[in-house]
Design a protein around this motif. Structure first.
Motif, short mmCIF file in Angstrom:
data_model
loop_
_atom_site.label_atom_id
_atom_site.label_comp_id
_atom_site.label_asym_id
_atom_site.label_seq_id
_atom_site.Cartn_x
_atom_site.Cartn_y
_atom_site.Cartn_z
N SER A 24 40.19 47.35 33.20
CA SER A 24 41.34 48.13 33.66
C SER A 24 42.29 47.25 34.48
CB SER A 24 40.84 49.31 34.50
OG SER A 24 41.92 50.05 34.99
N GLN A 25 41.73 46.44 35.36
CA GLN A 25 42.56 45.58 36.22
C GLN A 25 43.33 44.55 35.39
OE1 GLN A 25 40.46 43.74 39.50
NE2 GLN A 25 41.81 41.97 39.45
N HIS A 26 42.65 43.91 34.44
CA HIS A 26 43.31 42.90 33.62
C HIS A 26 44.36 43.53 32.71
CE1 HIS A 26 41.26 39.46 35.06
NE2 HIS A 26 40.08 39.76 34.54
N LEU A 27 44.07 44.69 32.15
CA LEU A 27 45.07 45.37 31.33
C LEU A 27 46.30 45.73 32.15
CD1 LEU A 27 42.77 47.64 29.16
CD2 LEU A 27 44.33 45.89 28.29
N ARG A 28 46.09 46.20 33.36
CA ARG A 28 47.20 46.54 34.25
C ARG A 28 48.05 45.30 34.55
NH1 ARG A 28 44.64 47.87 38.76
NH2 ARG A 28 43.45 49.39 37.60
#
Length: 104
Positions: free
Chosen positions: A40-44
């Protein structure tokens, strides 16, 4: 290069390049070892950097899809070149050892 920092970002980009549209759960299944939090963090971060587009559909349960933007797609040839370079480097110790053996 800051845009690609992080253990999973290049892997995410490779998966989105090979499969143009993926849902979060599909990415999670394909990337072994990544936690939901890190994915989730990397996609964001990739979305904030303009490499990934996130589309939310107003459904129950919510449907969210990820795809590469034009900027993200333009990065893929460079990443392919890096992948080819790493494959060449993987063979390098064998080539050096063989060359050293021939000189002896």
């Amino acid at each position: 290069m800051r845009v690609l920092e992080g253990r999973w970002k290049m892997i995410i980009i490779f998966h989105l390049f090979s499969e143009p549209v993926l849902r979060f759960s599909e990415l999670e299944r394909r990337i072994h070892g990544v936690s939901q939090k890190m994915l989730s963090q990397h996609l964001r971060e990739l979305e904030n950097d303009g490499l990934v587009q996130r589309t939310v559909y107003p459904e129950v349960p919510p449907k969210v899809e990820y795809r590469l933007t034009e900027v993200g797609q333009a990065l893929c040839p460079a990443l392919d070149a890096i992948l080819r370079w790493t494959e060449l480097r993987r063979d390098l110790p064998h080539a050096v050892a063989a060359a050293n053996a021939e000189q002896s």
